[in-house]
Design a protein around this motif. Sequence first.
Motif, PDB file in Angstrom:
ATOM      1  N   SER A   3      39.166 -40.231  -7.549  1.00 24.38           N
ATOM      2  CA  SER A   3      38.883 -41.667  -7.616  1.00 24.38           C
ATOM      3  C   SER A   3      40.020 -42.351  -8.372  1.00 24.38           C
ATOM      4  O   SER A   3      40.837 -41.701  -9.030  1.00 24.38           O
ATOM      5  CB  SER A   3      37.565 -41.911  -8.336  1.00 24.38           C
ATOM      6  OG  SER A   3      37.736 -41.703  -9.724  1.00 24.38           O
ATOM      7  N   ALA A   4      40.048 -43.699  -8.262  1.00 22.71           N
ATOM      8  CA  ALA A   4      41.093 -44.456  -8.964  1.00 22.71           C
ATOM      9  C   ALA A   4      41.054 -44.154 -10.451  1.00 22.71           C
ATOM     10  O   ALA A   4      42.081 -44.070 -11.120  1.00 22.71           O
ATOM     11  CB  ALA A   4      40.902 -45.949  -8.711  1.00 22.71           C
ATOM     12  N   MET A   5      39.837 -43.956 -10.962  1.00 25.03           N
ATOM     13  CA  MET A   5      39.754 -43.699 -12.397  1.00 25.03           C
ATOM     14  C   MET A   5      40.289 -42.314 -12.747  1.00 25.03           C
ATOM     15  O   MET A   5      40.929 -42.137 -13.775  1.00 25.03           O
ATOM     16  CB  MET A   5      38.320 -43.843 -12.888  1.00 25.03           C
ATOM     17  CG  MET A   5      38.273 -43.841 -14.397  1.00 25.03           C
ATOM     18  SD  MET A   5      36.614 -43.755 -15.020  1.00 25.03           S
ATOM     19  CE  MET A   5      36.147 -42.124 -14.526  1.00 25.03           C
ATOM     20  N   GLU A   6      40.030 -41.356 -11.860  1.00 28.11           N
ATOM     21  CA  GLU A   6      40.582 -40.019 -12.138  1.00 28.11           C
ATOM     22  C   GLU A   6      42.104 -40.022 -12.031  1.00 28.11           C
ATOM     23  O   GLU A   6      42.789 -39.295 -12.744  1.00 28.11           O
ATOM     24  CB  GLU A   6      39.941 -38.989 -11.204  1.00 28.11           C
ATOM     25  CG  GLU A   6      38.545 -38.613 -11.706  1.00 28.11           C
ATOM     26  CD  GLU A   6      37.629 -38.088 -10.612  1.00 28.11           C
ATOM     27  OE1 GLU A   6      36.510 -37.707 -10.945  1.00 28.11           O
ATOM     28  OE2 GLU A   6      38.034 -38.075  -9.436  1.00 28.11           O
ATOM     29  N   LEU A   8      43.818 -42.568 -12.882  1.00 28.90           N
ATOM     30  CA  LEU A   8      44.226 -43.244 -14.120  1.00 28.90           C
ATOM     31  C   LEU A   8      44.323 -42.234 -15.261  1.00 28.90           C
ATOM     32  O   LEU A   8      45.321 -42.161 -15.971  1.00 28.90           O
ATOM     33  CB  LEU A   8      43.212 -44.342 -14.458  1.00 28.90           C
ATOM     34  CG  LEU A   8      43.338 -45.011 -15.819  1.00 28.90           C
ATOM     35  CD1 LEU A   8      44.618 -45.841 -15.881  1.00 28.90           C
ATOM     36  CD2 LEU A   8      42.140 -45.918 -16.077  1.00 28.90           C
ATOM     37  N   TYR A   9      43.253 -41.467 -15.428  1.00 28.24           N
ATOM     38  CA  TYR A   9      43.220 -40.510 -16.538  1.00 28.24           C
ATOM     39  C   TYR A   9      43.715 -39.138 -16.080  1.00 28.24           C
ATOM     40  O   TYR A   9      42.947 -38.187 -16.000  1.00 28.24           O
ATOM     41  CB  TYR A   9      41.806 -40.420 -17.105  1.00 28.24           C
ATOM     42  CG  TYR A   9      41.399 -41.656 -17.851  1.00 28.24           C
ATOM     43  CD1 TYR A   9      42.033 -42.035 -19.029  1.00 28.24           C
ATOM     44  CD2 TYR A   9      40.369 -42.458 -17.371  1.00 28.24           C
ATOM     45  CE1 TYR A   9      41.654 -43.176 -19.710  1.00 28.24           C
ATOM     46  CE2 TYR A   9      39.982 -43.610 -18.057  1.00 28.24           C
ATOM     47  CZ  TYR A   9      40.634 -43.961 -19.228  1.00 28.24           C
ATOM     48  OH  TYR A   9      40.250 -45.097 -19.899  1.00 28.24           O
ATOM     49  N   LEU A  14      45.559 -37.450 -20.855  1.00 27.14           N
ATOM     50  CA  LEU A  14      44.530 -37.013 -21.811  1.00 27.14           C
ATOM     51  C   LEU A  14      45.133 -36.035 -22.825  1.00 27.14           C
ATOM     52  O   LEU A  14      44.855 -36.107 -24.021  1.00 27.14           O
ATOM     53  CB  LEU A  14      43.356 -36.375 -21.059  1.00 27.14           C
ATOM     54  CG  LEU A  14      42.566 -37.339 -20.155  1.00 27.14           C
ATOM     55  CD1 LEU A  14      41.511 -36.592 -19.353  1.00 27.14           C
ATOM     56  CD2 LEU A  14      41.927 -38.463 -20.961  1.00 27.14           C
ATOM     57  N   ARG A  18      46.031 -36.627 -27.181  1.00 29.24           N
ATOM     58  CA  ARG A  18      45.608 -35.762 -28.306  1.00 29.24           C
ATOM     59  C   ARG A  18      46.817 -35.139 -29.000  1.00 29.24           C
ATOM     60  O   ARG A  18      46.838 -34.955 -30.208  1.00 29.24           O
ATOM     61  CB  ARG A  18      44.682 -34.660 -27.791  1.00 29.24           C
ATOM     62  CG  ARG A  18      43.347 -35.222 -27.350  1.00 29.24           C
ATOM     63  CD  ARG A  18      42.403 -34.142 -26.817  1.00 29.24           C
ATOM     64  NE  ARG A  18      41.331 -34.795 -26.053  1.00 29.24           N
ATOM     65  CZ  ARG A  18      41.089 -34.599 -24.766  1.00 29.24           C
ATOM     66  NH1 ARG A  18      41.821 -33.746 -24.068  1.00 29.24           N
ATOM     67  NH2 ARG A  18      40.112 -35.237 -24.163  1.00 29.24           N
ATOM     68  N   GLY A  64      45.105 -46.799 -31.000  1.00 30.32           N
ATOM     69  CA  GLY A  64      44.871 -47.430 -29.713  1.00 30.32           C
ATOM     70  C   GLY A  64      44.199 -46.489 -28.738  1.00 30.32           C
ATOM     71  O   GLY A  64      43.768 -45.397 -29.098  1.00 30.32           O
ATOM     72  N   CYS A  65      44.138 -46.937 -27.508  1.00 27.65           N
ATOM     73  CA  CYS A  65      43.435 -46.183 -26.464  1.00 27.65           C
ATOM     74  C   CYS A  65      44.274 -45.008 -25.996  1.00 27.65           C
ATOM     75  O   CYS A  65      45.443 -44.867 -26.356  1.00 27.65           O
ATOM     76  CB  CYS A  65      43.133 -47.105 -25.297  1.00 27.65           C
ATOM     77  SG  CYS A  65      44.611 -47.736 -24.503  1.00 27.65           S
ATOM     78  N   SER A  66      43.684 -44.167 -25.173  1.00 23.59           N
ATOM     79  CA  SER A  66      44.386 -42.970 -24.710  1.00 23.59           C
ATOM     80  C   SER A  66      45.659 -43.335 -23.954  1.00 23.59           C
ATOM     81  O   SER A  66      46.667 -42.641 -24.060  1.00 23.59           O
ATOM     82  CB  SER A  66      43.463 -42.132 -23.828  1.00 23.59           C
ATOM     83  OG  SER A  66      43.003 -42.906 -22.750  1.00 23.59           O
ATOM     84  N   ILE A  67      45.616 -44.446 -23.213  1.00 16.52           N
ATOM     85  CA  ILE A  67      46.798 -44.819 -22.425  1.00 16.52           C
ATOM     86  C   ILE A  67      47.965 -45.190 -23.354  1.00 16.52           C
ATOM     87  O   ILE A  67      49.089 -44.727 -23.175  1.00 16.52           O
ATOM     88  CB  ILE A  67      46.478 -46.020 -21.492  1.00 16.52           C
ATOM     89  CG1 ILE A  67      45.258 -45.720 -20.603  1.00 16.52           C
ATOM     90  CG2 ILE A  67      47.687 -46.413 -20.659  1.00 16.52           C
ATOM     91  CD1 ILE A  67      45.449 -44.652 -19.582  1.00 16.52           C
ATOM     92  N   TYR A 125      45.269 -51.094 -12.653  1.00 16.43           N
ATOM     93  CA  TYR A 125      44.352 -51.787 -13.559  1.00 16.43           C
ATOM     94  C   TYR A 125      45.127 -52.776 -14.410  1.00 16.43           C
ATOM     95  O   TYR A 125      45.684 -52.407 -15.458  1.00 16.43           O
ATOM     96  CB  TYR A 125      43.631 -50.772 -14.456  1.00 16.43           C
ATOM     97  CG  TYR A 125      42.703 -49.845 -13.708  1.00 16.43           C
ATOM     98  CD1 TYR A 125      41.400 -50.239 -13.426  1.00 16.43           C
ATOM     99  CD2 TYR A 125      43.119 -48.593 -13.286  1.00 16.43           C
ATOM    100  CE1 TYR A 125      40.532 -49.400 -12.739  1.00 16.43           C
ATOM    101  CE2 TYR A 125      42.259 -47.746 -12.588  1.00 16.43           C
ATOM    102  CZ  TYR A 125      40.967 -48.155 -12.328  1.00 16.43           C
ATOM    103  OH  TYR A 125      40.113 -47.333 -11.641  1.00 16.43           O
ATOM    104  N   ARG A 128      45.154 -52.717 -18.141  1.00 15.17           N
ATOM    105  CA  ARG A 128      45.626 -51.545 -18.888  1.00 15.17           C
ATOM    106  C   ARG A 128      47.149 -51.437 -18.937  1.00 15.17           C
ATOM    107  O   ARG A 128      47.685 -50.590 -19.653  1.00 15.17           O
ATOM    108  CB  ARG A 128      45.039 -50.262 -18.287  1.00 15.17           C
ATOM    109  CG  ARG A 128      43.512 -50.235 -18.225  1.00 15.17           C
ATOM    110  CD  ARG A 128      42.844 -50.513 -19.570  1.00 15.17           C
ATOM    111  NE  ARG A 128      43.127 -49.536 -20.587  1.00 15.17           N
ATOM    112  CZ  ARG A 128      42.452 -48.385 -20.739  1.00 15.17           C
ATOM    113  NH1 ARG A 128      41.468 -48.095 -19.927  1.00 15.17           N
ATOM    114  NH2 ARG A 128      42.755 -47.542 -21.703  1.00 15.17           N
ATOM    115  N   CYS A 131      48.574 -51.768 -22.268  1.00 14.14           N
ATOM    116  CA  CYS A 131      48.367 -50.581 -23.111  1.00 14.14           C
ATOM    117  C   CYS A 131      49.548 -49.625 -22.930  1.00 14.14           C
ATOM    118  O   CYS A 131      50.107 -49.106 -23.885  1.00 14.14           O
ATOM    119  CB  CYS A 131      47.071 -49.853 -22.740  1.00 14.14           C
ATOM    120  SG  CYS A 131      45.606 -50.898 -22.617  1.00 14.14           S
TER     121      CYS A 131
END
Lengths: 149, 421
Positions: A3-6, A8-9, A14, A18, A64-67, A125, A128, A131
């Motif tokens: 999916s578009a979200m997958e 994205l991440y 990811l 970390r 901030g966010c993961s991105i 997106y 984002r 970001c």
Amino acid sequence: MASAMEQLYQQVILDHSRLRSGERSLEHPHGESFQVNPTCGDECRVQVRVTERRLTELGWTGKGCSISQASLSVMHEMLEGESFDDAEELGELFRELMRSRGAELEPADQQQLEDLSAFTGVAKYPARIKCALLGWMALRDAMLQAQHD
Amino acid sequence: MSELLDVSGDFPLLGRTVREGKRLVYLDTGATAQKPTAVLDAERGFNERHNAAVHRGAHQVAEEATEAYESARAALAQFVGADFGEIVWTKNATEALNLVAYAFLNATLGLGGAEANGFRLREGDEIVVTELEHHANLVPWQQLAAKTGAVLRWIPATADGRLDTEQLDVIGEKTRIVAFTHASNVTGAITDVAPIVERAKRNGAMTVLDACQSAAHLPVDFHALGLDFAAFSGHKMLGPTGVGALYGRAALLEQMPPFITGGSMVEIVTMEETTFLPPPQRFEAGTQMVAQTVGLHAALDYLSDIGMERLAAHEDQLTALLLEGIASVPQVRVLGPTDTRDRLAVVAFEVDGVHPHDVGQVLDDQGLAVRVGHHCAQPTHRSFGVHASTRASAGVYTGAADVEAFIAGLHRVIDFFGVGA
């Protein structure tokens, strides 16, 4: 199909969010820049030490966010030790990717992006993109500061 | 528990899908509410039949437009417990709050004559705000303080996101203005207005209430609350964007110099000087947002038909469902009260180890529209030791299935980012 979200991440993103490669403050930086994303209050500080237009050291701190955090981490891995010209060229390519609405660039360009190519899905997106670019805005500004020194 | 309302069918936008066919679950009413068909029809009907500039022109359509505009004012006054002439139309609540702040500034600069004496600030005067303010009810007062030499002080928030009523003695004899929120747009906490108004009155200070969140979800009565000013916006009350209002006690509006100046708010204009109309026209410069006031009138009728007491009871049940659902997810911390007492169905939270943008993204992928960021309240977030959060907020059209979908969505966030216990 992912999916578009997958898209994205991506795992690279990811992992880097970390890993946080290069997260540290530098002693006596030649240039530094603090940037804020006004929509979420995310912030980052990028510091550089420079010898003959080369980024001998690149450090960053931020929240901030993961991105945004992954983008800083990849930036550090790809650019510490590299020349200003290479940094500017890669930054321009990454900004082009963020303007592409999720389409890949030419194969040669996409290859040059290395881990940054994982951010291709971010450009779908609009909210984002800022970001992803926050750290790169800071880097460009920090390099300018270093040149003026 | 009484029956929940079931009116989502009145809201066309809620029938759409997002992100490749997913049902839209709209949990961002705290930012802006969706609009019922009655509001959309009223605006369109006005534009098709009665559109003209108001308070000028003697033709029939202009008369009708003026009548529509002023009858919306009357409806709004009745809705919030004010007199007709105490409602000033503004383009939003931010403008309404600035209108008051600028009345103080302009009076302090010498405008408004002797009548405006009550609005003149002197160095050392104090303006009291709170740590739970939206930036719209903080920044204008910071600016006023910076321009006049007044001192800005504030009532702090408690650890669970309410105003700390133990610290109301911030309001003292030097206080001239107390600006505070009726309900926090982050924590959802509803302010106990009475002790603040009482303390302000005892010290001769004027009160300014930010009623953006409350007027849209609770019965409000500004006269009964004893307030001097209150600001709110139409788009949070199911009305259109581009219209808001200031309530001002009649005697005070009379004394205030204008904020925005120009056409429609003047009596006599010469090349040297100008005299101004009485309120509310004194504060309504330029061509007004007439269709939006008509749309808001329809929204008020819609809310009145349901009844604000009934709406508040509906939302109380949603608050309970939201808090109960969130409590089942151990990685989630609510920024605000975790009990339903004196609280709106506005729930901001953080997910341990996941940034709000990432939380919102995974929720969005499931059709769940929530707010992420600082919600225009950075100091409130700072009081919780965070700089951003995710916020779910409910409205008249929110149902139990929406809350269930949201809680399922939170579990997906936990799984996706692998932060499960």
